[in-house]
Design an enzyme around this catalytic site. Structure first.
Site, PDB file in Angstrom:
ATOM      1  N   ARG A 108     -16.029 -26.139 -20.006  1.00 47.13           N
ATOM      2  CA  ARG A 108     -16.247 -26.104 -18.774  1.00 47.13           C
ATOM      3  C   ARG A 108     -17.588 -26.015 -18.112  1.00 47.13           C
ATOM      4  NH1 ARG A 108     -13.007 -21.761 -15.037  1.00 47.13           N
ATOM      5  NH2 ARG A 108     -11.073 -22.784 -15.860  1.00 47.13           N
ATOM      6  N   TYR A 109     -18.079 -24.828 -18.902  1.00 39.23           N
ATOM      7  CA  TYR A 109     -19.542 -24.306 -18.774  1.00 39.23           C
ATOM      8  C   TYR A 109     -20.444 -25.158 -19.890  1.00 39.23           C
ATOM      9  CZ  TYR A 109     -17.490 -20.680 -15.833  1.00 39.23           C
ATOM     10  OH  TYR A 109     -16.845 -20.267 -14.642  1.00 39.23           O
ATOM     11  N   ARG A 112     -20.595 -22.428 -22.877  1.00 40.07           N
ATOM     12  CA  ARG A 112     -19.741 -21.708 -23.463  1.00 40.07           C
ATOM     13  C   ARG A 112     -18.484 -22.588 -23.864  1.00 40.07           C
ATOM     14  NH1 ARG A 112     -19.887 -18.232 -18.149  1.00 40.07           N
ATOM     15  NH2 ARG A 112     -21.481 -19.797 -17.563  1.00 40.07           N
ATOM     16  N   CYS A 121       1.835 -13.464 -28.907  1.00 38.54           N
ATOM     17  CA  CYS A 121       1.175 -12.105 -28.225  1.00 38.54           C
ATOM     18  C   CYS A 121       1.970 -11.032 -28.533  1.00 38.54           C
ATOM     19  CB  CYS A 121       1.162 -12.361 -26.817  1.00 38.54           C
ATOM     20  SG  CYS A 121      -0.319 -12.751 -26.027  1.00 38.54           S
ATOM     21  N   CYS A 125       2.810 -10.723 -21.306  1.00 36.70           N
ATOM     22  CA  CYS A 125       2.572 -10.119 -19.988  1.00 36.70           C
ATOM     23  C   CYS A 125       3.168 -11.105 -18.669  1.00 36.70           C
ATOM     24  CB  CYS A 125       0.852  -9.972 -19.782  1.00 36.70           C
ATOM     25  SG  CYS A 125       0.233  -8.988 -21.027  1.00 36.70           S
ATOM     26  N   CYS A 128       0.711 -13.178 -17.157  1.00 36.49           N
ATOM     27  CA  CYS A 128      -0.266 -14.208 -17.771  1.00 36.49           C
ATOM     28  C   CYS A 128      -0.690 -15.359 -17.186  1.00 36.49           C
ATOM     29  CB  CYS A 128       0.531 -14.408 -19.188  1.00 36.49           C
ATOM     30  SG  CYS A 128      -0.511 -15.438 -20.219  1.00 36.49           S
ATOM     31  N   ARG A 130      -1.663 -17.928 -18.713  1.00 34.14           N
ATOM     32  CA  ARG A 130      -1.205 -18.839 -19.640  1.00 34.14           C
ATOM     33  C   ARG A 130       0.269 -18.941 -19.982  1.00 34.14           C
ATOM     34  NH1 ARG A 130      -6.071 -18.103 -22.594  1.00 34.14           N
ATOM     35  NH2 ARG A 130      -7.670 -19.207 -21.345  1.00 34.14           N
ATOM     36  N   ASP A 290      -4.473 -15.430 -10.342  1.00 31.35           N
ATOM     37  CA  ASP A 290      -4.255 -16.969 -10.199  1.00 31.35           C
ATOM     38  C   ASP A 290      -3.066 -17.635  -9.798  1.00 31.35           C
ATOM     39  OD1 ASP A 290      -7.030 -17.172 -11.232  1.00 31.35           O
ATOM     40  OD2 ASP A 290      -6.255 -16.687 -13.272  1.00 31.35           O
ATOM     41  N   ASP A 327     -11.251 -17.517  -9.688  1.00 30.32           N
ATOM     42  CA  ASP A 327     -11.349 -18.907 -10.533  1.00 30.32           C
ATOM     43  C   ASP A 327     -10.731 -19.764  -9.450  1.00 30.32           C
ATOM     44  OD1 ASP A 327     -12.021 -20.179 -13.005  1.00 30.32           O
ATOM     45  OD2 ASP A 327     -10.422 -19.254 -14.117  1.00 30.32           O
ATOM     46  N   LYS A 334     -15.523 -19.942 -11.768  1.00 27.48           N
ATOM     47  CA  LYS A 334     -15.370 -18.546 -11.217  1.00 27.48           C
ATOM     48  C   LYS A 334     -16.565 -18.240 -10.411  1.00 27.48           C
ATOM     49  CE  LYS A 334     -13.371 -16.772 -15.440  1.00 27.48           C
ATOM     50  NZ  LYS A 334     -13.615 -17.953 -16.444  1.00 27.48           N
TER      51      LYS A 334
HETATM   52  C1  LIG Z   1     -13.745 -17.650 -17.681  1.00 28.72           C
HETATM   53  C2  LIG Z   1     -14.084 -18.694 -18.656  1.00 28.72           C
HETATM   54  C3  LIG Z   1     -15.193 -18.710 -19.319  1.00 28.72           C
HETATM   55  C4  LIG Z   1     -15.833 -17.482 -19.425  1.00 28.72           C
HETATM   56  O1  LIG Z   1     -16.807 -17.042 -18.329  1.00 28.72           O
HETATM   57  P1  LIG Z   1     -17.461 -15.742 -18.007  1.00 28.72           P
HETATM   58  O2  LIG Z   1     -17.914 -15.860 -16.783  1.00 28.72           O
HETATM   59  O3  LIG Z   1     -18.592 -16.077 -19.028  1.00 28.72           O
HETATM   60  O4  LIG Z   1     -16.553 -14.719 -18.499  1.00 28.72           O
HETATM   61  C5  LIG Z   1     -15.571 -19.668 -20.314  1.00 28.72           C
HETATM   62  N1  LIG Z   1     -14.935 -21.037 -20.052  1.00 28.72           N
HETATM   63  C6  LIG Z   1     -13.562 -20.901 -19.444  1.00 28.72           C
HETATM   64  C7  LIG Z   1     -13.016 -22.402 -19.389  1.00 28.72           C
HETATM   65  C8  LIG Z   1     -13.159 -19.885 -18.797  1.00 28.72           C
HETATM   66  O5  LIG Z   1     -12.085 -20.280 -17.880  1.00 28.72           O
END
Ligand SMILES: *Cc1c(COP(=O)(O)O)cnc(C)c1O
Length: 367
Positions: A108-109, A112, A121, A125, A128, A130, A290, A327, A334
């Site tokens: 998404r980013y 990362r 698990c 939870c 959860c 997911r 969420d 989110d 987020k």
């Molecule tokens: C939450 C999330 C992250 C990490 O976000 P941070 O703000 O760095 O904790 C990375 N990828 C996805 C898809 C996420 O949902």
């Protein structure tokens, strides 16, 4: 402590394998320890196969067994409301469109990537995000799937961080885990590995195993993000788990989820943050719950979250104040939320609301 498990010998109680093998998974087993309410009995029956139950003896031992509203119990014991369509119809199985180009991958980013490595698990939870994957059964990624993920990573040169999640990523056996981490470390542009694990809370005994700690240390820098939601989850065992991680050079951060009935109370949240700092865990996020189908009954208003943030500020060190974040649906990221502190401006005079009470004017000429 240990409640109904007082007679379990310490060498078994301190074994992660024992905790996992002795998970409570049926209504009959759970009824030996707590008197289930009708809401819970129907919950266990009607969520079977959809959102199964599993509770480690350790996590069960944290409950006040007499209290149906106990915060540990609310997180672990199914309730009928999880499958009530009039409540849950507002939710979606996957509001964040997590399923990406490769099984388990969400990118998404730019910097990362998220990789979910197992559906297993220690405890399922009830809140959860997911929950949709519970019904897939307990399955981990194969070496071939890991190889496909690593091949993708090698092509994506902007990626600096791999975030491993699940399910419970540290439920992988040591051999598989070592394979996964060492393959990720082949990728030169990946700087850090972050592991999202709830084992410090659900089965801290996993970290009593020296081999696991060594594997994590060998693939440094590895960061742990865990998930404490209530001060009752901070125990001698969870503190020991964190301490062992820190001694191996692995920082431990926390993400809390704001949950109705569990921690939607400023004083409970303040106690949680204080207890986290005492065991040297840094609270990073407080997530708004969420809109996930099956978990939507845990949601509070955003105003409740802001009220809690306002209460924390000024009552605990800045490093004990998490970022409150929502989110956004559709995978739009987020966003942080803060109570308003800058309440007015006239010319070069700003009016602030002080966390110590009252308004303060601050005239600021910028040259
Ligand atoms: C939450 C999330 C992250 C990490 O976000 P941070 O703000 O760095 O904790 C990375 N990828 C996805 C898809 C996420 O949902």
């Amino acid at each position: 402590m240990r409640g109904p498990f007082k007679k379990v010998p310490p060498e078994l109680w301190r074994s992660y394998q024992w905790q996992i093998q002795n998970r409570i998974k049926t209504k009959e087993e759970l009824s030996r320890y707590i008197r289930l309410t009708p809401e819970e009995e129907q919950g266990i029956e009607r969520t079977a196969g959809l959102y199964p139950m599993a509770i480690t003896p350790y996590y069960l031992s944290l409950m006040n067994l007499e209290d149906p509203e106990d915060p540990i119990r609310l997180q672990a014991v199914p309730r009928k409301v999880e499958v009530e369509e009039d409540v849950q119809s507002l939710g979606e199985p996957d509001p964040f469109r997590e399923e990406g180009p490769i099984p388990g991958l969400t990118h998404r980013y730019p910097d990362r990537v998220l990789f979910t490595v197992t559906t297993f698990c220690a405890v399922y939870c009830r809140h959860c995000m997911r929950k949709r994957i519970f019904q897939e059964g307990e399955r981990s990624r194969s070496k071939e799937e890991i190889d496909r993920f690593v091949a993708y990573l090698k092509e994506e040169e902007e990626v600096r961080e791999v975030l491993l999640s699940g399910g419970e990523p540290l439920s992988l056996g040591n051999e598989k885990l070592r394979y996964l981490l060492s393959r990720i470390r082949e990728v030169r542009h990946v700087e850090i590995i972050r592991i999202g694990t709830r084992l410090p809370v659900l089965a801290p005994q996993r970290f009593f195993e020296e081999e696991l700690l060594e594997i994590l240390e060998e693939h440094s820098p590895v960061w742990i993000n865990t998930h404490f939601n209530h001060p009752a989850e901070i125990t001698e065992e969870s503190a020991e788990a964190v301490d062992r991680l820190l001694r191996h050079g692995i920082p431990v951060n926390n993400q809390t989820v704001l949950l109705r009935g569990v921690n939607d109370d400023p004083q409970v949240m303040l106690r949680l943050m204080r207890e986290l700092l005492k065991i040297k865990v840094r609270p990073v996020y407080l997530f708004h719950c969420d809109p996930v189908k099956g978990a939507i009954h845990f949601r509070t208003s955003i105003e409740k979250g802001l009220e809690i943030m306002d209460y924390l500020r000024g009552r605990i060190a800045g490093m004990g104040v998490p970022t409150y974040a929502v989110d956004l649906p559709g995978g739009k990221g987020k966003v942080p939320l803060l109570p308003e502190y800058l309440v007015g401006k006239s010319g070069s005079t700003y009016t602030f609301r002080s966390p110590l009470g009252g308004l303060v004017e601050y005239t600021l000429e910028v040259s």
